[in-house]
Scaffold this active site. Structure first.
Site, short mmCIF file in Angstrom:
data_model
loop_
_atom_site.label_atom_id
_atom_site.label_comp_id
_atom_site.label_asym_id
_atom_site.label_seq_id
_atom_site.Cartn_x
_atom_site.Cartn_y
_atom_site.Cartn_z
N CYS A 1 -13.86 17.52 9.99
CA CYS A 1 -13.44 16.55 8.98
C CYS A 1 -14.54 16.35 7.94
CB CYS A 1 -13.08 15.22 9.64
SG CYS A 1 -14.45 14.46 10.55
N GLU B 1 -14.83 13.84 26.17
CA GLU B 1 -14.84 12.81 25.15
C GLU B 1 -15.72 11.65 25.62
OE1 GLU B 1 -14.55 10.40 22.17
OE2 GLU B 1 -13.48 12.32 22.01
N CYS C 1 0.85 -1.18 0.00
CA CYS C 1 0.00 0.00 0.00
C CYS C 1 0.89 1.23 0.00
CB CYS C 1 -0.93 0.02 1.21
SG CYS C 1 -1.98 1.50 1.28
#
Length: 558
Positions: free
Chosen positions: A507, A432, A251
């Site tokens: 994101c 979180e 990869c």
């Protein structure tokens, strides 16, 4: 009646005149629609002639059409049209300027359609040769055949269009040529290959066959097995399939030491004498589920450290020893872990974790701090570009540096952002939902001698009236949510607490534009008023050759 032409970007414009629940549905179509497998191929060996365009064209499922790709939509799908028609078809693998033949695979409530690419008639603009032979089949590097300069140009345009069409921001303020432009030039990635510090591969019983190995214009399918192991594979899931695996020998995104590990595993695991079998996701039998390879750095020498993690349904270390013995001959390998996950799901996170060789953690440096990374830790996947990203976050936060300010780090993960800011803040409070991440954040704070950071486990999608009473009013809020963005409860709390500055790290530009709209313009349906001005948006390319885009956004209280 002629069908209306609606692209994923123009869909955003509809939001102004529809109820909120319809708006969310449209957003899901535009930015988070799941991949769908193409329909079965036609009986004939070659596709029928493309349907000529006609006025008021509306496609039919299974129809073969000639398309021209005009742009890239979010998630990397090509925005395509039939000549003489304004109806939009989204096609995976199509790139701007390309003429192609595709088969209509899915209709989206009359708004647009999805198509499966069959062959290229004329190459796209800025075409380059992909160095990876699997690029056309893998799905991980959708734009590897597009010149990198063109990749980042299209990513910049996607962010701009989403901010204008979905965030309802003034298009004139988005132009980077203007001195007070909100949208800044995209930050490219210096290393466009070998940038990932983590790759996860899957073992499978059904091997996906490359397109060039099939008959001309035939849809990709599953290889016909002659022996039991002919269909075995270790690699990446074929796009849209949970049970078919594309066999990967190397990869180009992972480190070279990680490629050495993958090569050794591939040479060994299918040897009948070793006695290993891949996990069958249908029959729920077999031993090997996943192979995860992580690369860090020795903080003393700067040399690579590699962790290898095997995920299996039960703990049978003797079965893994032939692999362990060969992998440990690679000098960069310092840790081999076995995560045991007995569930039938596809997750790689184990219920129990065993160290088969070396140490249970590897280390990495980021913004001058040391971080311990365990097999299941969250850590930014592109370390070098994460250093660039965090510098932009730190600059946007604008800390005075005199230790007088309170920083609230929402969706803090393992504390990486908050800890890099703690050196200049009075105190950092991180939240979180994942308890393991909070445990890692506390370890990382101790490892770096930081005692002005508090990390709390809690679900920010389920906050109540008591949230915020356990810490002082923040001067700066960092919010780094996952792809769905922020929950309306959190949006409402942010508009009530009125911190002077918010740095929103995203994101997903689509949900980012939505949340920025709420914070700046309010939420009419919820009778909420916006209190922030959007000062800057900096797109950052964290993952070259993929459709993913990171954005650092600065908001200031009016």
């Amino acid at each position: 009646m002629a069908a209306h032409a609606v692209t994923p970007l123009t869909i955003c414009r509809l939001r102004r005149g529809v109820p909120l629940h319809h708006s969310r549905r449209l957003l899901a179509v535009a930015a988070a629609a799941p991949e769908a497998p193409a329909p079965p191929p036609a009986i004939s060996q070659s596709p029928p002639s493309p349907v000529p365009p006609r006025k008021g064209y509306f496609p039919k499922r299974g129809e073969t059409v000639e398309l021209t790709c005009e742009a890239l939509a979010f998630k990397g799908k090509g925005v395509c049209k039939v000549a003489g028609s304004t109806f939009v078809l989204l096609c995976d693998g199509a790139l701007p300027g390309e003429r192609l033949v595709a088969r209509v695979s899915r209709l989206r409530r009359g708004a647009f359609a999805e198509a499966a690419k069959l062959r290229t008639l004329e190459p796209h603009h800025d075409a380059v040769e992909a160095p990876c032979p699997l690029a056309a089949d893998c799905g991980g590097c959708k734009t590897q055949t597009l010149a990198y300069a063109a990749q980042i140009r299209h990513k910049h345009l996607q962010v701009r269009d989403l901010l204008v069409n979905f965030g309802k921001f003034d298009p004139k303020r988005m132009e980077s040529s203007e001195p007070d432009a909100i949208l800044k030039p995209i930050v490219p990635c210096d290393e466009i290959f070998r940038y990932r510090n983590k790759m996860e591969f899957s073992f499978g019983t059904k091997r996906w066959v490359q397109k060039e190995l099939k008959g001309k214009d035939e849809e990709v399918g599953v290889k016909q097995e002659t022996n039991e192991t002919d269909g075995y594979a270790l690699g990446l899931h074929a796009p849209g399939f949970f049970d078919k695996v594309l066999h990967v020998q190397k990869c180009f995104l992972q480190s070279e030491p990680a490629d050495k590990v993958l090569a050794v595993v591939q040479e060994t695991w299918m040897d009948p004498a070793v006695g290993l079998t891949p996990y069958d996701v249908h029959k729920h039998v077999g031993f090997l589920k996943h192979l995860m390879i992580r690369t860090g750095r020795n903080v003393s020498t700067g040399t690579p450290e590699v962790m290898v993690n095997f995920v299996t349904p039960c703990y049978k270390p003797d079965l893994l020893m032939p692999l362990v013995d060969k992998i440990t001959k690679i000098p960069e390998v310092v840790s081999i872990i076995n995560n045991v996950n007995s569930s039938v799901g596809n997750t790689s996170v184990g219920e129990q974790e065993y160290t088969l060789y070396g140490k249970p953690n590897i280390t990495e440096m980021l913004r001058g701090l040391t971080f311990q990374i365990s097999a299941n830790s969250f850590f930014q996947t592109n370390t070098k570009q994460a250093d660039v990203l965090y510098k932009l976050i730190e600059d946007s936060a604008g800390l005075k540096g005199d230790g007088s300010e309170i920083v609230l780090d929402l969706f803090c993960g393992t504390g990486t952002i908050g800890l890099t800011l703690a050196r200049r803040a009075k105190h950092v409070y991180g939240y979180e939902v994942v308890p393991e991440a909070i445990a890692d954040a506390r370890k990382n704070a101790k490892l770096n001698g930081i005692d002005n950071a508090t990390f709390v486990q809690g679900d920010l999608n389920k906050i109540n009236e008591s949230f915020g009473k356990e810490f002082p009013k923040p001067d700066i809020i960092i919010s780094d949510p996952n792809r769905p963005g922020m929950h309306m409860k959190l949006i409402k709390w942010l508009l009530e607490v009125k911190a002077p500055r918010i740095v929103y790290v995203s994101c997903n530009p689509a949900t980012c534009a939505r949340d920025l709209d709420y914070l700046c313009h309010g939420v009419e349906e919820k009778d909420l008023r916006g209190f922030y001005d959007l000062k800057s948006v900096i797109p950052v390319d964290m993952f070259p050759h993929t459709p993913h885009i990171e954005c650092v956004c600065l908001l200031e209280l009016r």
